[in-house]
Every structure is written in C-alpha cells, then in structure tokens.
Design a protein around this motif. Structure first.
Motif, PDB file in Angstrom:
ATOM      1  N   ASP A  86      46.782  -4.522  53.132  1.00 12.23           N
ATOM      2  CA  ASP A  86      46.447  -3.146  53.086  1.00 12.23           C
ATOM      3  C   ASP A  86      45.959  -2.725  51.781  1.00 12.23           C
ATOM      4  OD1 ASP A  86      48.779  -3.066  51.568  1.00 12.23           O
ATOM      5  OD2 ASP A  86      50.136  -2.600  53.137  1.00 12.23           O
ATOM      6  N   TYR A  94      47.511  -1.340  49.103  1.00 14.97           N
ATOM      7  CA  TYR A  94      48.428  -1.905  48.301  1.00 14.97           C
ATOM      8  C   TYR A  94      48.297  -3.252  47.901  1.00 14.97           C
ATOM      9  CZ  TYR A  94      52.840  -3.349  45.773  1.00 14.97           C
ATOM     10  OH  TYR A  94      53.655  -4.017  44.942  1.00 14.97           O
ATOM     11  N   ILE A 144      57.866   9.457  48.646  1.00 13.97           N
ATOM     12  CA  ILE A 144      56.647   8.869  49.240  1.00 13.97           C
ATOM     13  C   ILE A 144      55.913   8.069  48.032  1.00 13.97           C
ATOM     14  CG2 ILE A 144      54.378   9.273  50.241  1.00 13.97           C
ATOM     15  CD1 ILE A 144      55.709  11.875  51.632  1.00 13.97           C
ATOM     16  N   GLN A 173      57.768   4.918  47.239  1.00  8.36           N
ATOM     17  CA  GLN A 173      57.546   4.091  48.239  1.00  8.36           C
ATOM     18  C   GLN A 173      56.241   3.328  48.379  1.00  8.36           C
ATOM     19  OE1 GLN A 173      58.297   6.463  51.975  1.00  8.36           O
ATOM     20  NE2 GLN A 173      60.420   6.498  51.463  1.00  8.36           N
ATOM     21  N   GLU A 174      55.439   3.722  47.186  1.00 10.83           N
ATOM     22  CA  GLU A 174      53.964   3.040  47.091  1.00 10.83           C
ATOM     23  C   GLU A 174      53.228   3.248  48.064  1.00 10.83           C
ATOM     24  OE1 GLU A 174      55.286  -0.987  46.562  1.00 10.83           O
ATOM     25  OE2 GLU A 174      55.801  -0.743  44.213  1.00 10.83           O
ATOM     26  N   ARG A 175      53.173   4.574  48.854  1.00  9.64           N
ATOM     27  CA  ARG A 175      52.186   4.909  49.569  1.00  9.64           C
ATOM     28  C   ARG A 175      51.258   5.817  49.347  1.00  9.64           C
ATOM     29  NH1 ARG A 175      56.178   7.955  53.928  1.00  9.64           N
ATOM     30  NH2 ARG A 175      54.018   8.648  54.697  1.00  9.64           N
ATOM     31  N   ASN A 191      47.251   2.007  43.376  1.00 11.13           N
ATOM     32  CA  ASN A 191      48.578   2.370  43.649  1.00 11.13           C
ATOM     33  C   ASN A 191      49.267   3.159  42.555  1.00 11.13           C
ATOM     34  OD1 ASN A 191      51.664   1.043  44.184  1.00 11.13           O
ATOM     35  ND2 ASN A 191      50.985   2.730  45.606  1.00 11.13           N
ATOM     36  N   THR A 250      52.653   5.244  41.005  1.00  9.57           N
ATOM     37  CA  THR A 250      54.022   5.236  41.443  1.00  9.57           C
ATOM     38  C   THR A 250      54.688   6.038  40.436  1.00  9.57           C
ATOM     39  OG1 THR A 250      54.610   3.323  40.338  1.00  9.57           O
ATOM     40  CG2 THR A 250      54.303   2.996  42.497  1.00  9.57           C
ATOM     41  N   ILE A 268      47.235   9.162  50.854  1.00  9.78           N
ATOM     42  CA  ILE A 268      48.754   9.112  51.239  1.00  9.78           C
ATOM     43  C   ILE A 268      48.552   8.420  52.522  1.00  9.78           C
ATOM     44  CG2 ILE A 268      50.652  10.470  51.493  1.00  9.78           C
ATOM     45  CD1 ILE A 268      49.327  12.456  50.109  1.00  9.78           C
ATOM     46  N   ARG A 269      49.541   7.052  52.589  1.00 14.63           N
ATOM     47  CA  ARG A 269      49.382   6.285  53.437  1.00 14.63           C
ATOM     48  C   ARG A 269      50.340   7.058  54.742  1.00 14.63           C
ATOM     49  NH1 ARG A 269      50.687   0.523  51.640  1.00 14.63           N
ATOM     50  NH2 ARG A 269      52.684   0.902  52.724  1.00 14.63           N
ATOM     51  N   GLY A 270      49.452   7.024  55.949  1.00 14.77           N
ATOM     52  CA  GLY A 270      50.339   8.107  57.098  1.00 14.77           C
ATOM     53  C   GLY A 270      50.120   9.455  56.997  1.00 14.77           C
ATOM     54  N   LYS A 271      49.172   9.833  56.034  1.00 15.92           N
ATOM     55  CA  LYS A 271      48.939  11.407  56.025  1.00 15.92           C
ATOM     56  C   LYS A 271      47.071  11.535  55.648  1.00 15.92           C
ATOM     57  CE  LYS A 271      53.074  12.591  56.163  1.00 15.92           C
ATOM     58  NZ  LYS A 271      53.682  13.527  57.355  1.00 15.92           N
TER      59      LYS A 271
END
Length: 267
Positions: free
Chosen positions: A42, A44, A211, A214-216, A223, A225, A239-242
């Motif tokens: 992925d 990251y 978030i 969580q390194e997303r 990446n 943080t 943004i992973r998932g967004k």
C-alpha cells in the motif's frame, strides 16, 4: 552496517517483518541471478520500502502496479544482467487483470467496496491484490499472475457475481478509469494538517488527529504523522478510506479570520 542490522532501526514489528521479506527477495534475486517480486504494497509500505532501499543503496528495482497512477504496487528486484526495458517486457509474467463484466441488472450498482468485500470473503489476503478499477459495467482487478486463475474461479462462485462474465486479461489491456473531480470550498482556522483532515474527512479535530496517528494520511505521496504540519497550495492529500484531494487555492478569509480553501476532490 549489515543489511539485517539495519532492521533494528525500525520500531514497528509489521515494518520489520515487511523489510525482512524485502531482504529475502533481494538475496534470492542476487543468489539466483533472476527477477524476484513481492506482494502488493500500500502507499505507506511503498514509501517505507523506497526509503529502506535508498539506505541500502540498492539500484536494481522497480515499483509496478499495472499503470502509472496505481496506489498499490509490487517491488521488482533484478540483477545487472537485466535492464529496465527487459523488466518491462516481463510485466505480463508478473501481473494479470481479472476483468469482471456485470450482468445488465447489476450495472452501475457496485462500488469498490463490493468488489473488495467479495475478495476478502473468499479468504484472499489484501496484499495479493493490487488496485481495483471500477467502471459502470464492472471492474478490472490487478493481481499477481500466480493468483489470477484461482481468484477468477472463486469470484465466479459468489452470488453477487453469478450473472457476471469473469475473464483473465493481459496487464497491458488494463482499462484506466476516467478521473472525475469536483471542486469544494472548506473553511478552516489554519492551514494545519489536522484542521484540513478534519474537514475533508467530515469528523472532529481529535478524530482527525487519530486518523493521522494511524498513518492513514499522505501528503504528496509521503506518509505524514505530524498533525501540525503546515499545508500549502498545490499539495495533494490522500486520506485512506476517504479519498484524494488537491489544495487548489486560497480563496480568502472570513470576517473571523478563518481561511477559505478551494479543494479539488477526486470522485
């Protein structure tokens, strides 16, 4: 410093495991004088491995995910007897496409989640599958060559795909989805990353910090943080998932001194 000793610099066990696997692939490639490649990484993990290989001063490698803009990629290792063109000629021996063509009643109904959910339901590990490119009439799923046959067969056993046509295609026949964007304006107290993530993810600032921790969150592919990182115009935030967003311009400020940002959102 020996390669294995370098692993001690990494605190996370998952990172150590992945980088140890990377070293295994490197050693096998060198020992057998042949091409070796990993599972899909992925965003990251791609950055993690890229930085690790830089420390090792490794030159003979490529990241590949089926197309230039792919988010998930394999790492290909090779020795001096190969050049980049020879590696490109071998892409079809590493990756294939599973093409799902939906039946008339399902067209336009399935999202990325439907396809990924089916794969996970079958017990297939996420790292065995690359990007899932979704279209109105179906999807192209990037997989490793050795995974293609069994996954294509098992996908056909799922109820959601019982009216679908499932085929294995060559990787160079991949269909690239049309990139759709929309512009939105957001109002934030400052250009800190946590403020922007909070608005883009439609959540509280404290949840945005979670978030980020969580390194997303990725800024320009790296990446990030640090919640207090200052974001600039033209930065790309993923943004992973967004989703993925580009900071297009600063429109102005409100009477209360808050900043109005114009965002280009990938939809």
């Amino acid at each position: 410093m020996k390669n294995r000793e370098l692993l001690e610099e990494y605190k996370k066990q998952d990172d150590k495991i992945l980088l140890s696997q990377i070293l295994d692939k490197l050693e096998i490639s060198a020992k057998n004088d042949k091409i070796e490649y990993t599972d899909f990484l992925d965003m990251y993990q791609v950055v993690l491995v890229k930085n690790f290989l830089k420390k090792l001063e490794i030159k003979n490698y490529q990241f590949y995910g089926g197309f230039e803009e792919s988010e998930r990629k394999i790492v290909i290792f090779y020795t001096d007897k190969y050049n980049e063109e020879m590696i490109k000629e071998n892409y079809e021996n590493m990756c294939k496409i599973i093409r799902i063509t939906l039946g008339p009643k399902e067209k336009g109904l399935y999202s990325h989640r439907n396809y990924l959910g089916g794969i996970i339901k079958l017990g297939m590990k996420r790292e065995k599958v690359g990007d899932i490119l979704v279209f109105e009439d179906g999807a192209d799923i990037v997989v490793k060559k050795e995974t293609a046959s069994i996954l294509a067969k098992e996908l056909g056993s799922l109820t959601r795909f019982e009216n679908s046509k499932i085929e294995i295609e060559e990787i160079n026949n991949i269909r690239k989805p049309e990139i759709k964007k929309e512009e939105i304006d957001i109002i934030i107290p400052s250009l800190r990353l946590d403020n922007i993530v909070s608005d883009l993810a439609r959540t509280s600032r404290s949840k945005a910090v979670q978030i980020i921790n969580q390194e997303r969150v990725f800024v320009n592919g790296q990446n990030e943080t640090k919640p207090s990182k200052n974001i600039k115009v033209k930065d790309t935030i993923t943004i992973r998932g967004k989703g993925r967003f580009v900071i297009k311009e600063i429109v102005g400020t409100t009477r209360s001194g808050r900043t109005v940002l114009r965002i280009e959102k990938f939809v």
